[in-house]
Scaffold this active site. Sequence first.
Site, PDB file in Angstrom:
ATOM      1  N   HIS A   1       0.844  -1.197   0.000  1.00  0.00           N
ATOM      2  CA  HIS A   1       0.000   0.000   0.000  1.00  0.00           C
ATOM      3  C   HIS A   1       0.880   1.248   0.000  1.00  0.00           C
ATOM      4  O   HIS A   1       1.420   1.644   1.029  1.00  0.00           O
ATOM      5  CB  HIS A   1      -0.934  -0.032   1.229  1.00  0.00           C
ATOM      6  CG  HIS A   1      -1.863   1.132   1.301  1.00  0.00           C
ATOM      7  ND1 HIS A   1      -2.330   1.637   2.491  1.00  0.00           N
ATOM      8  CD2 HIS A   1      -2.404   1.915   0.334  1.00  0.00           C
ATOM      9  CE1 HIS A   1      -3.121   2.673   2.247  1.00  0.00           C
ATOM     10  NE2 HIS A   1      -3.178   2.857   0.944  1.00  0.00           N
TER      11      HIS A   1
ATOM     12  N   GLU B   1       3.071   0.506   3.208  1.00  0.00           N
ATOM     13  CA  GLU B   1       2.482  -0.415   4.176  1.00  0.00           C
ATOM     14  C   GLU B   1       2.525  -1.808   3.530  1.00  0.00           C
ATOM     15  O   GLU B   1       1.931  -2.021   2.482  1.00  0.00           O
ATOM     16  CB  GLU B   1       1.035   0.024   4.421  1.00  0.00           C
ATOM     17  CG  GLU B   1       0.502  -0.255   5.788  1.00  0.00           C
ATOM     18  CD  GLU B   1      -0.896   0.336   5.991  1.00  0.00           C
ATOM     19  OE1 GLU B   1      -1.318   0.344   7.140  1.00  0.00           O
ATOM     20  OE2 GLU B   1      -1.554   0.783   5.031  1.00  0.00           O
TER      21      GLU B   1
END
Length: 278
Positions: free
Chosen positions: A136, A148
């Site tokens: 992410h 992430e």
Amino acid sequence: MKFGVIGAGQMGGGIAQVAAQSGFDVIVQDVQQEYLDRGRGVIEKSLNKLHEKGRLDATPDEVLGRIKFTTHMQDFADCDLVVEAIVENQAVKNALFEQLGGIVKPEGILASNTSSIPITALASASGRPDRFIGMHFMNPVPLMALVEVIRGYATSDETAQFVTQTAEKMGKTPLTCNDFPGFVSNRILMPMLNEAIQCVMEGVAEPEAIDGIMKLGMNHPMGPLTLADFIGLDTCLSIMEVLHMGLGDDKYRPSPLLRKMVQAGLLGRKSGEGFYKY
């Protein structure tokens, strides 16, 4: 290393740009040539800006030369890693990964840039759950340091290690979390944005005051309503719905005002109006 990106929009284009800046050979796929042309234009502009500021190791042409644009999924066959950055819709992503699982070489890793959809569900659709992960990136990708890294239920240690090292080679700071609705970033951020929207609805303060208080009082670089407009109110709504459904707690209920604004087509910056006019 051969790096694939699906989707030439804001996120996909940014991921492709950073991968190419890091020396990877990049393939960017989208469904229509016009999306690819638009994405290429945005990447070119961004590279020129970085070059002017002296923040690019190569010339913009050299970096662009590492990116191939295509409308054919088959071109991903020999990619080592393919990151998906398409619409935030689980059914559409599932169908894509089912197809991709049959195209990319067996040892290739598949990743999703989803901001809230369960990685484990997408991993199952891909047919290679051990070689599937969430990556992410934050928007705008060329400027934001965080990635992430979200491990699904069956993600192998090797896959997690490879993706973490790849993110580091891209100049990013990878931080790992497990597969829960909204992961860490959106589980904490979105309820805050939703609460700011609730404050508008209840007449607690004007949008400018709410944003000003959070900027000056909490040292946030951008107020929550400005940020919601930037992300897109439709995206905020869909993430709140994922949180609400996945965690089953009423504290994640989307604000009725958020829902009403999306129904009215006031989506923020991309539609020209949200909490502010653009």
